[in-house]
Design an enzyme around this catalytic site. Structure first.
Site, short mmCIF file in Angstrom:
data_model
loop_
_atom_site.label_atom_id
_atom_site.label_comp_id
_atom_site.label_asym_id
_atom_site.label_seq_id
_atom_site.Cartn_x
_atom_site.Cartn_y
_atom_site.Cartn_z
CE LYS A 147 -2.35 -19.00 31.23
NZ LYS A 147 -2.52 -20.42 31.44
CE LYS A 167 -8.76 -25.96 25.51
NZ LYS A 167 -9.54 -24.97 26.28
#
Ligand code: 26V
Length: 859
Positions: free
Chosen positions: A597, A709
């Site tokens: 991220k 996800k």
């Protein structure tokens, strides 16, 4: 080089293409007349070609790809590179998308359209999406094989369309795909940046940024629409003219205008049933080259005005951490918002005549405050260009706009200096003043109308210089405002929009984010998809709730073995990528622990790194203990101006160097930082992850979508009770997720306690030792104080409560070590995660928006 097929088409290249393109134009554009005749609904099967084409699909694709290569790209099969084969394949598929579009929608005017305005669309590669949704994966593979070409090489040659920073941009891309799949008539509006998010490389462990060049060889997916060009004004002055007794009309005379030119990328939905358009604006100068200057030798000066105009769509701003308030950014925001509103207003008038009915036929969604200037811009268009009275214009505006908030972090909430707005957008500033005056007048009438209340709800902040607050402006001008997870929406009500929420308690609603399973399960993880299809049937491809039927298989040893085998394939592939890109050899049987991220202090990569150091120290103390082998995998970009975040990347690299080379450690612990995180890298990492790190300070991550996800692909989550983690826990079951640390309430309470960081460090020898090692230069002997800024912040302030949550994080990580040693149980839990994630499909999110916010019918 750009592909400009539409101009070729209009010059009569072929009636077939010409007609197909006019269908696209009609769908996206109202300058062609609208017909109300209903077409035959597209069959529920994959797309049939529009023209009579009785060729076998493989033969047809093979012939078409070859023809594109030779006649459009001017290459021979012998001289073609992978990139050329990619372009030829994309063009052949694009024709089929045009056909799908014709099948589904020719000539119809939908009752209501959604317009999704977003400064970012992180769509990534489009080839596998297109093949999959058209049902042409196998046919394309075979066609290319017949031509002597390997599909995976061709796929690898497609550049990522990286027109976004992170979660917000990727969400917009998932939503576009889901809207097309659900046949929600929609147009996405954004900017066609020449350069998307920068390319990240590591130089001696430090992040370096290089320009990204996705358009260098053109974009075969797009149609340039020079004919859809709008003028966007900046600066200048406002005049007033009197019309009758009580009617004064104002008129803006911009000092400068820039052209916005449309480029359309078709977005094809699942099984080719519906096609929507992503319309991206490119800035072009409307000033001619100043020939006299040019001829006098001032070659640069002669094009300076043009360069200034074209700078607007040159580059995506790479920061999602703080609103830096640069003028070019405001120009970008107004540029794409104005172009989009002009476009949709023109379409509405062509289709419906009067703008009075705009709210009935258009729902505009503002993706964060970046397009919030839509509030005064739509007012300006209605008042100035269509002669509406103020009250009517306000009624239309505030019933058409809707706003999604994506962050509570104060430094990311946009405000613009009044002085800048007055200079760049003088008419809009006047309109904002009047909106605010009427709003505050109303407030001063009610019981709460004291000075503090007025200051709290004002659209203009007077406390840090005078600044326009874009969040409150978007809130006030919208019919609905939504947060992106249950917790986040609740916090909106109790924090940033507390006062506005009390005035209009019905306005804030929750719409928890989602992800498109077509990309994040079917395309990214074909092995898991095949296993699911084989086990519960093909219906799972259309309806993700069918995944629930996997629940009983969690107890089936044979199924577990096959599930684990799927993971093994994906982990070997990731290990290969890690070796290629970093030179580090990792053991695919180790636990793959993944944190991928943007690098942000609130996301707490530093907590993970401090725990890594503590684990390293523990292994060093007892190297012969039976440690669970782990590979810690990090990836993510830091905003170029975010000093602490860049230092965190350097720390990861320095720790990796020491740990990976220590012979006492071996395969018990490896640390990897994979450079240049992107959508396509995520597609490789996610199916290979065993553990998903979602460890933000509670209350700070609005939702997260990477968490979804990873869990869908069967990674177990270690996480705080933050954002959508809470809802993931509710769905997969508390016993199938590892939760640690303070919750949002606990955080709020703790930050008021004096010296909380000091106390936490004093109480934890393990934490103290890890911080000492980092702070004293154990990992940076060449520069012992290198990481002092990070460690000093933890010791003295620790805004993100890293020290406070450390011990609990360590405890749960050791539970995970133990869980990994019970494989049957581990895979059972992983299977239950996959089976119970269906609710996080972005189809569910889009259905909720359609029903509860937009009031638009699914097709
Ligand atoms: C903010 C700013 C601040 C001004 C400078 C430029 C800039 C660019 C982007 C942003 C957006 C920050 C908000 C954001 O990305 N939020 C993320 O949205 C995701 C989708 O809703 C959500 O999953 C993440 O939790 C949230 O951090």
């Amino acid at each position: 080089m750009h592909y400009r097929f539409e101009s070729a088409a209009t010059k009569g290249v072929g009636p077939v293409l010409n007609e197909a393109l006019s269908v696209l134009v009609r769908n996206g554009d109202a300058d062609t007349s609208a017909s109300s005749s209903k077409p035959a609904k597209a069959a529920a099967t994959y797309v049939k070609p529009r023209q009579a084409d009785d060729r076998d699909p493989v033969v047809a694709l093979r012939e078409d790809i070859r023809a594109k290569l030779i006649y459009v790209l001017g290459k021979t099969p012998e001289s073609a590179r992978d990139r050329d084969w990619f372009a030829a394949t994309a063009l052949a598929l694009r024709d089929r998308i045009v056909d799908a579009c014709h099948e589904g929608q020719a000539g119809t005017v939908p009752d209501k359209r959604v317009y999704y305005l977003s400064l970012e669309f992180l769509i990534g590669r489009l080839l596998s999406d297109a093949m999959n949704n058209l049902g042409l994966v196998e046919a394309t593979k075979q066609a290319l094989r017949d031509l002597g070409v390997d599909l995976s090489e061709v796929e690898g040659a497609e550049p990522d369309a990286a027109l976004g920073n992170g979660g917000l941009g990727r969400l917009a891309a998932c939503f576009m795909e889901s809207m097309a799949s659900l046949s929600i008539p929609a147009i996405g509006y954004g900017i066609r940046y020449d350069h998307g998010i920068f390319r990240q490389s590591l130089e001696d462990g430090w992040q370096r940024e290089a320009p990204e060049t996705w358009l260098a060889e053109g974009n075969p997916w797009e149609f340039a629409r020079q004919e859809s060009t709008y003028k966007i004004g900046f600066g200048g002055h406002v005049t007033m003219t009197s019309h009758g007794d009580h009617h004064i009309r104002r008129h803006w005379h911009p000092a400068e205008t820039v052209n916005a030119v449309a480029y359309d990328i078709p977005v094809v939905g699942w099984r080719g049933r519906h096609v929507n358009m992503l319309r991206l604006w490119k800035a072009e100068s409307d000033a001619p080259v100043e020939l006299a200057r040019f001829n006098a030798g001032d070659h640069v000066g002669a094009v300076a005005g043009r360069a200034r105009a074209e700078a607007i769509s040159r580059v995506l701003y790479p920061s999602d951490s703080s609103a830096e308030g640069q003028e070019l950014r405001l120009r970008q925001e107004y540029f794409f918002t104005s172009a989009s509103l002009q476009d949709l207003v023109r379409r509405h008038i062509a289709e419906r005549g009067s703008l009075r009915t705009l709210p009935d036929h258009a729902a505009i969604q503002l993706n964060d405050t970046h397009p919030a200037i839509a509030v005064p811009e739509l007012m300006r268009i209605l008042l100035e260009e269509h002669d509406f009275l103020w009250e009517d214009a306000w009624q239309i505006t505030s019933n058409t706009l809707h706003y999604t908030n994506h962050t509570l972090l104060p430094e990311a909430l946009e405000t613009w200096p009044v002085e800048l707005m007055e200079r760049l957008l003088p008419r809009h500033m006047q309109i904002i003043y009047l909106i605010n005056w009427l709003h505050l007048e109303e407030q001063s009438k009610n019981a709460r109308g004291g000075a503090a209340h007025i200051a709290a709800v004002s659209l203009i902040d007077e406390s840090h210089g005078r600044r326009v607050r874009m969040g409150p402006l978007a809130f006030h001008g919208s019919r609905r405002v939504n947060g992106v997870s249950a917790l986040h929406s609740d916090l909106l009500k109790s924090t940033v929009f507390k006062d506005l929420h009390e005035i209009e308690p019905e306005k804030i609603v929750n719409k928890t984010n989602g992800i498109t399973f077509r990309r994040w399960l079917h395309n990214a993880n074909p092995e898991l998809t095949a296993l699911a299809v084989e086990t519960v049937g093909k219906g799972v491809l259309d309806d993700p709730t069918e995944l629930l039927k996997l629940v009983p298989y969690a107890d089936d040893p044979e199924f577990r073995t096959r599930y684990a085998a799927m993971r093994k394939v994906r982990k070997k592939r990731l290990a290969q990528v890690i070796a290629e890109r970093t030179g580090i050899a990792v053991d695919p049987t180790a636990l793959f622990d993944v944190q991928i991220k943007r690098i942000h202090e609130y996301k707490r990569q530093l907590l993970n790194l401090v725990e890594t150091v503590a684990l390293y120290q523990a292994i060093k103390k007892a190297p012969n203990k039976d440690w669970t082998p782990r590979v810690k995998i990090f990836a993510g970009k830091a905003a170029p101006s975010y000093v602490q975040a860049k230092l965190i990347i350097k720390l990861a690299g320095d720790i990796a160097k020491v740990v990976n080379e220590d012979p006492d450690i071996g395969n018990k612990l490896k640390v990897v930082f994979l450079p240049n995180y992107s959508v396509s890298l995520a597609e490789v990492i996610i199916p290979a992850a065993d553990l998903s790190e979602q460890i933000s300070t509670a209350g700070m991550e609005a939702s997260g979508t990477g968490n979804m996800k990873l869990a869908l692909n069967g990674a177990l989550t270690i996480g705080t009770l933050d954002g959508a983690n809470i809802e993931i826990k509710d769905h997969v079951g508390a016993e199938n997720i590892f939760i640690f640390g303070l919750d949002a309430e606990g955080v709020l309470a703790r930050v008021d306690e004096p010296a909380y960081a000091n106390k936490a460090i004093a109480a934890s020898p393990r934490l103290a030792a890890a911080l000492d090692a980092i702070g004293n230069g154990f990992f940076s002997p060449d520069e012992p104080r290198r990481f002092a800024p990070l460690i000093d912040e933890l010791r003295h302030r620790d805004r993100y409560l890293t020290t406070v949550d450390f011990d609990d994080y360590w405890r749960v990580q050791r539970e995970i070590d133990a869980a990994w040693r019970r494989p049957a149980q581990w895979w059972r839990t992983a299977i239950l995660n996959t089976a119970r994630m269906a609710w996080f499909s972005s189809d569910r999110s889009m259905r909720e928006y359609a029903e509860e916010i937009w009031q638009v019918k699914l097709g």
